[in-house]
Structures are given as C-alpha cells and as structure tokens.
Scaffold this active site. Structure first.
Site, mmCIF file in Angstrom:
data_model
loop_
_atom_site.group_PDB
_atom_site.id
_atom_site.type_symbol
_atom_site.label_atom_id
_atom_site.label_comp_id
_atom_site.label_asym_id
_atom_site.label_seq_id
_atom_site.Cartn_x
_atom_site.Cartn_y
_atom_site.Cartn_z
ATOM 1 N N GLU A 49 -11.576 -48.154 -31.248
ATOM 2 C CA GLU A 49 -10.202 -47.515 -31.395
ATOM 3 C C GLU A 49 -9.510 -47.549 -32.674
ATOM 4 O O GLU A 49 -9.019 -46.709 -33.074
ATOM 5 C CB GLU A 49 -9.341 -47.881 -30.046
ATOM 6 C CG GLU A 49 -9.794 -47.713 -28.846
ATOM 7 C CD GLU A 49 -10.147 -46.083 -28.398
ATOM 8 O OE1 GLU A 49 -9.478 -45.384 -29.122
ATOM 9 O OE2 GLU A 49 -11.303 -46.065 -28.002
ATOM 10 N N HIS A 99 -11.168 -45.192 -35.165
ATOM 11 C CA HIS A 99 -10.775 -44.026 -34.766
ATOM 12 C C HIS A 99 -9.532 -43.696 -35.715
ATOM 13 O O HIS A 99 -9.231 -42.675 -36.367
ATOM 14 C CB HIS A 99 -10.444 -43.495 -33.214
ATOM 15 C CG HIS A 99 -11.606 -42.917 -32.519
ATOM 16 N ND1 HIS A 99 -12.302 -41.862 -33.039
ATOM 17 C CD2 HIS A 99 -12.071 -43.547 -31.355
ATOM 18 C CE1 HIS A 99 -12.958 -41.679 -31.912
ATOM 19 N NE2 HIS A 99 -13.243 -42.161 -31.029
HETATM 20 ZN ZN LIG Z 1 -14.085 -42.717 -29.341
#
Ligand SMILES: [Zn+2]
Length: 266
Positions: A137, A140
C-alpha cells in the site's frame, strides 16, 4: 484547421511538462496535481476518515501496525536518501492507524497516511505478513498511483473545459468536433482504472521496501496464497476486488524476490 493544431500543441506541451517518474521502475507518469495540493487534500480526507471511523482499541494490534509502518517508513526514507531524492518525501507526515472493521483492507493516502483494517490482520497472520500489506500500500502511494489516476481524470475534465473556453469564439461545428475528438482520447487513452501495471509496480516496490525494513520478502508468496484462498466466497472482500490475487501474480512475485533480496536488511 489551424486552431485545431494549436490546441493540440498546447495540450501536448502540457502533457510533456506534466510528467513524473516512478521511483525504482523509472516509468514516466502523468502528474498534473501539485504535490502540496495532494498533501493538503490527503490530510483533510484522512482526518475526516479517522473522525468518522472507529479506531481499534486492540493495543497489540495497534503497536504492530505502528511498528511495521515505522520500519517501512525508515526503509522508504533510506531508499530516497541513498538515491539522492530525499526531496521526494518533502511534506510527508507519516501516520499509521488500525481501524475497527471486518473489511479485509488497507490503504495509504498521499503523504504517508496509512490505515489498516482489523479485518486484514488474520490474513496477514504475523508482523511479516502485515509488512507485505503495508509495503504494497505504501508503494502505491510512493509511486503516486492515486495522483496519476486523478490526473488522468482531471485531464479529461480540465481539457474539455479549456477546450470549450478557448473555442468559445469558434463556430459550433468546430467546438463539437473538438469535444468529440477529446472524448475519444479520454475514452481510449487516459481513463483507465488501477491497472495491472500499477499493481505490478506496487508489488515490486513493496517487496523492496519490506526487505529494506528487514522483513523476508519470501513471505509475500505465502501471504498472497492466503489471500487467494479467501477467494471463492460470494462477495470477495474489498482488498481482493482491487488486488486480484491469482496464480499469475504469485508467479510474478516469485520472480521479483531475487531483486528484493538484494535490498534485504539494507
Ligand atoms: Zn494494490
């Protein structure tokens, strides 16, 4: 058709000067929103989310989320320092919170604002599993995938508005032509959901960050296998619907592990 050409040139120039580079992968991406705008929006939205959702009172869980988050934050900061890009993290206000929810989910907003849902803890199983989730995460966010998507959507809207403004003096026929040309561009070019490319990028960066944080990236395989086993229920959890965990992904992760091991504990 001269006006048409000039508008194309303006749009092209705007795009050429509005690119960013994804760390590690080096991919060029669209970046129309200033970092400061993204951060302030993120901090406002994150604060709002925390106010309207129940924070977990599980002390062990909270400690784990903060510990893993802080270690990955350290890895990210080392990565950028070592590559002479420390300014990329300017304005970051890292925060790691555990929210009470059955959702199997986690996310990171711009500026390092992370939320983990209690529902994903059993799948993460232990601290290393949680590092897979949080590494992915945070990757990202580091790769600015949300900003990239927002830029694509802004481009679609802003482009159309600018076009209609600049063409206000032009015959209706020309305006309509341009609106339709622009619409086609958005439809076939920019407006795509979080795609495979971004997912692969987040996997690659996430493995490197978790490895640098001292977590064995091999554990990513067993984590995604556990996620894959959760599939098959009638309503796949949120994290699964946005993060397809199939055999292909696991195979790709296996291929990425040697690169990540080069960063292990560094
Ligand atoms: Zn992802």
């Amino acid at each position: 058709m001269r006006i048409v050409s000039i508008s194309t040139l303006v749009l092209l120039l705007m795009l050429l000067t509005s690119c960013a580079t994804v760390p590690i992968t080096g991919r060029q991406q669209l970046s129309l929103i200033p970092s400061s705008t993204l951060m302030s929006m993120s901090y406002q939205q994150y604060g709002e989310f925390l106010k309207t959702n129940k924070l977990s009172t599980d002390k062990a869980g909270n400690d784990q989320v903060k510990r893993v988050g802080t270690r990955i934050q350290g890895a990210v900061e080392r990565y950028f320092q070592q590559s002479g890009q420390a300014d990329q993290l300017q304005g970051y206000k890292w925060e790691f919170n555990l929210v009470e929810s059955k959702e199997v989910n986690a996310w990171c907003m711009p500026g390092g604002k992370v939320v983990v849902y209690t529902g994903i803890l059993p799948v993460a199983k232990d601290e290393t599993g949680l590092a897979v989730v949080m590494g992915h995460e945070i990757a990202h966010a580091i790769a600015a995938h949300g900003s990239e998507r927002m830029s694509q959507e802004l481009l679609a809207q802003f482009g159309a508005v600018a076009l209609s403004t600049s063409m206000s003096q032009q015959p209706e026929q020309t305006r309509q032509l341009w609106m339709s040309v622009y619409g086609a561009g958005a439809q076939y070019g920019a407006l795509l959901p979080y795609g495979r490319l971004q997912e692969s990028e987040a996997d690659r960066l996430g493995l490197i960050f978790m490895a640098m944080a001292g977590y064995d990236p091999h554990e990513a395989v067993t984590f995604w296998e556990r996620m894959a086993k959760m599939k098959g229920g009638q309503q796949p959890p949120e994290f699964l619907s946005t993060h397809p965990s199939d055999a292909t992904r696991i195979a790709e992760i296996n291929k990425l592990i040697p690169e990540a091991m080069g960063y292990y504990g560094k």
